[in-house]
Design an enzyme around this catalytic site. Structure first.
Site, PDB file in Angstrom:
ATOM      1  CG  ASP A 150      -2.033  -0.971   1.187  1.00  0.00           C
ATOM      2  OD1 ASP A 150      -2.016  -1.846   0.308  1.00  0.00           O
ATOM      3  OD2 ASP A 150      -2.939  -0.881   2.045  1.00  0.00           O
ATOM      4  CE1 TYR A 243      -5.218   5.725   8.416  1.00  0.00           C
ATOM      5  CE2 TYR A 243      -6.894   6.492   6.881  1.00  0.00           C
ATOM      6  CZ  TYR A 243      -5.732   6.706   7.603  1.00  0.00           C
ATOM      7  OH  TYR A 243      -5.095   7.917   7.499  1.00  0.00           O
ATOM      8  CG  HIS A 307       1.855   0.091   4.614  1.00  0.00           C
ATOM      9  ND1 HIS A 307       1.503  -0.813   5.598  1.00  0.00           N
ATOM     10  CD2 HIS A 307       0.717   0.798   4.324  1.00  0.00           C
ATOM     11  CE1 HIS A 307       0.215  -0.662   5.905  1.00  0.00           C
ATOM     12  NE2 HIS A 307      -0.279   0.307   5.148  1.00  0.00           N
TER      13      HIS A 307
END
Length: 382
Positions: A150, A243, A307
């Protein structure tokens, strides 16, 4: 510092003019006798081709012409294409978009719904509250690690892309729209050089359930449009809400207006906090978690939230990667889990593309001559 602040800090480079780059597509395959190999032929694993486009000439990624018309910061709702607005109105009138009130988030905490709206009820089904909606992706098949990252592209992405290429691994990048504008060269490396799969992570990384219907439209739509224009006309098939915050209303807009499948995760290392002033984890803790997951049961398969946000978060993946190999996990890009198409109108990042606009729900990938088999996932390399 909130997670959004961390992302904005990592993407703090100012806009600058970029020298024109080569076009992000090539001409379609020639008609007539098929002297070339089909897209799923094993030879393409040996000799990489550049991305094939839909035949339309798009501005080169990174040029001023390419970024023109896109909002530089907030997801502008005043200049949305009428077709998206009409599709939202039609879906709402047809009862396909539930009338659920917006949630509220204070100081970056998990969103809260008004009294009377239970986040785990079937009507709301908030993924933040771990309510699972059929059709969303939370798990991978047994024995499979679904690789995805992400928040890119960002400066920390470079070492990740080099690592993936050196190990012949492909992943799904859930990209933030404004980060694509800021770091076009990183985008080109992921898509053109590594030939990875590109998916949607919204324009500005907000809690999506706190947004109005029209704001949701803008957050998703602008990101899809930029990816479409930057990949030779490919339309993303998957999105991950920032989120992991979605509910039946948000999910419906993503699906009914844009044809997107929602992706969440079943394991989370909190690696995004490693670059925070007060991290919620440490590299050592993440390694312990990865060891537990990768040496434990293989059912269900793993969808780990990771991430490309910082050097530390990228290193956490690279440190865990040998365990994926040594423990016999099949590694595959998340967008390839179902052996179907990666994009709504193309099989993958190098195959032919059926021309279509964002929001065209009738579009399908081009027909394949003899098989619909996808490129095989990477299995254990001893």
């Amino acid at each position: 510092m909130s997670r959004l602040s961390a992302i904005l800090l990592a993407a703090s480079a100012v806009y600058a003019s970029v020298a024109p780059a080569h076009e992000s597509h090539t001409k379609s395959k020639p008609p007539g006798n098929r002297w070339y190999h089909e897209d799923d032929h094993p030879v393409h694993a040996l000799f990489k081709r550049g991305p094939v486009g839909d035949g339309i000439i798009y501005p080169a990624v990174g040029t001023l012409e390419w970024s023109a018309g896109f909002p530089p910061a907030i997801a502008d709702t005043t200049m949305l294409p009428q077709a998206w607005m009409d599709a939202l109105s039609a879906a709402t009138l047809a009862g396909k978009v539930p009338d659920i009130p917006q949630s509220t988030s204070t100081n970056g905490l998990d969103p809260v719904y008004p009294i009377g709206y239970d986040p785990i009820s079937p009507n709301v089904c908030s993924s933040t509250a771990k309510c699972v909606t059929p059709g969303d992706i939370w798990d991978a098949p047994p024995g499979v690690v679904a690789l995805s990252f992400d928040d890119g592209p960002l400066p920390a992405s470079d070492q990740l892309y080099q690592f993936l290429a050196s190990h012949s691994e492909h992943v799904t990048h859930f990209f933030i729209g404004t980060n694509i504008l800021l770091y076009p060269e990183g985008f080109k490396t992921a898509f053109e050089t590594n030939q990875d799969d590109i998916a949607v992570h919204t324009w500005t990384h907000p809690y999506m359930t706190t947004k109005s219907n029209i704001e949701i439209l803008a957050e998703i739509g602008w990101t899809m449009e930029l990816i479409h224009n930057s990949t030779g006309g490919r339309i993303p098939k998957y999105w991950r809400p920032p989120y992991g915050d979605s509910d039946m209303r948000v999910r419906a807009i993503a699906k009914e207006v844009f044809g997107l499948t929602t992706v969440i995760w079943n394991q989370d290392t909190d690696d995004w906090t490693l670059s925070e002033p007060v991290p919620l984890t440490t590299p050592e803790k993440i390694q312990q978690q990865m060891t537990q997951w990768l040496t434990g049961p293989k059912t269900p398969g793993l969808v780990i939230l990771e991430h490309e946000l910082s050097d530390l978060s990228v290193k956490s993946f690279m440190d865990a990667y040998p365990m994926m190999v040594s423990n016999g996990w099949t590694r595959t890009s998340l967008a390839q889990l179902d052996a179907g198409s990666v994009y709504q109108n193309a099989w993958n990042s190098t195959s032919k593309v059926n021309p279509a606009k964002v929001g065209d729900l009738a579009v399908k990938p081009p027909a394949r001559a003899s098989t619909t088999a996808k490129p095989t996932a990477t299995t254990a390399k001893k």
